[in-house]
Design a protein around this motif. Sequence first.
Motif, short mmCIF file in Angstrom:
data_model
loop_
_atom_site.label_atom_id
_atom_site.label_comp_id
_atom_site.label_asym_id
_atom_site.label_seq_id
_atom_site.Cartn_x
_atom_site.Cartn_y
_atom_site.Cartn_z
N ASP A 255 0.82 -1.22 0.00
CA ASP A 255 0.00 0.00 0.00
C ASP A 255 0.85 1.26 0.00
O ASP A 255 0.34 2.36 -0.26
N ASN B 17 -6.56 -4.80 -3.59
CA ASN B 17 -6.01 -4.34 -2.32
C ASN B 17 -6.37 -5.33 -1.22
O ASN B 17 -7.53 -5.76 -1.12
N THR C 178 -1.39 -7.56 -6.24
CA THR C 178 -2.01 -7.32 -4.93
C THR C 178 -1.20 -6.26 -4.19
O THR C 178 0.03 -6.29 -4.22
N ASN C 179 -1.90 -5.34 -3.56
CA ASN C 179 -1.26 -4.31 -2.74
C ASN C 179 -1.76 -4.48 -1.31
O ASN C 179 -2.94 -4.26 -1.03
N CYS C 180 -0.86 -4.89 -0.42
CA CYS C 180 -1.26 -5.24 0.94
C CYS C 180 -0.84 -4.17 1.93
O CYS C 180 0.04 -3.36 1.67
N SER C 181 -1.46 -4.21 3.09
CA SER C 181 -1.09 -3.32 4.19
C SER C 181 -0.01 -3.98 5.04
O SER C 181 0.52 -5.04 4.68
N TYR D 3 0.88 4.15 -2.72
CA TYR D 3 -0.16 5.18 -2.80
C TYR D 3 0.21 6.45 -2.04
O TYR D 3 -0.52 7.45 -2.13
N ILE E 83 -6.24 0.74 3.95
CA ILE E 83 -6.65 -0.02 2.77
C ILE E 83 -8.17 -0.19 2.76
O ILE E 83 -8.77 -0.60 3.75
N GLU F 29 -8.10 0.66 -5.26
CA GLU F 29 -7.26 0.22 -6.37
C GLU F 29 -7.05 1.31 -7.41
O GLU F 29 -6.13 1.19 -8.25
N THR G 202 -5.99 -5.37 -10.21
CA THR G 202 -5.29 -5.16 -8.94
C THR G 202 -6.29 -5.36 -7.81
O THR G 202 -7.45 -4.96 -7.92
#
Length: 360
Positions: free
Chosen positions: A134, A249, A184-187, A137, A300, A149, A247
């Motif tokens: 994340d 999140n 995938t964009n993870c925290s 961003y 997120i 996303e 994508t």
Amino acid sequence: MTILVTGGAGFIGSNFVLDWLAERDEPVVTLDALTYAGNLENLAPVLDDPRHTFVKGDIGESALLQQLLASHRVRAIVHFAAESHVDRSILGPEAFVQTNVVGTFRLLEAARHYWQQLPLSEQEAFRFLHVSTDEVYGTLEPDDPPFTETTPYAPNSPYAASKAGSDHLVRAYHHTYGLPTLTTNCSNNYGPRQFPEKLIPLCLLRALAGEPLPIYGDGQQIRDWLYVGDHCAAVRRVLDAGTPGETYNIGGWNEQTNLAVVTELCTLLDRLAPRGDGRSYRDQITFVADRPGHDRRYAIDARKIACELGWQPAESFATGLEKTVRWYLAHRDWVERVQSGAYRDWVRTQYGARLSQEGR
């Protein structure tokens, strides 16, 4: 069929490999360069498993990548390999560009050439799943809505910029060549086997050693905390059912300040491993000079993966943190082995001056 997992001896990668083989019979090839954060001991339960093959190597080695893809008839790549710590990226950004940007490019190139030679049915089934963060961003104000996303990229650290670069490459390879990619964009992840440079294991182990627990600035930086087992389950779900080119999140719906995280950690340790003098571990909390360009808040919005793929985190922050603390307390031998001289030198470099600046 086989999947290739890059960075599979690291924190998230090893948890993914172990969870995968606990649930499925599909073989796994793990590729890892075994740099400071890669630890073969993380994979000890499956090193003798006939479904698992470990290969020591770098994602920048094009010939090795091509050989692995062809010889194992890989049907999916799950790409965890990355330099991943903001503090280290501030001290030495070049390694982050080399691994996260150049390494991902070479992996994409190897995947493209392999994929283009597959029969049509195998091309359609192939997936390249890129695991990102994340942090691409940027930062949020206290009242801003969480990242979606479609949030514009605004990376603020060399680490985040290098991951943003890799994300853009993955997108370009799908758009230009048709490579079936997923991102995938993870925290912030936490859980077992995390290298003790990150906040939770760093403070946990320093607490037990009777050392100061360094909190940057006022400790009010906010992160969304995601238990690593939940993250691995989400990645499996995206691999199984995600739409190529999309994508997703992945977040834990657990926004916490850094100070709140360390305070809750201390409360847990007071119960599970109390200090001999009867005092709370909270007494060891020490505020230190903030790091340069420290992002104030990440959050997120994970509704897309919930609505489209049916994934939601199983752990609350309280349950995930207790599982994490209990694992570290039960695996002190693992801790001793990963805390090498190089790690101790890095801690002194990173925190020693800040602690001195505060006169503590």
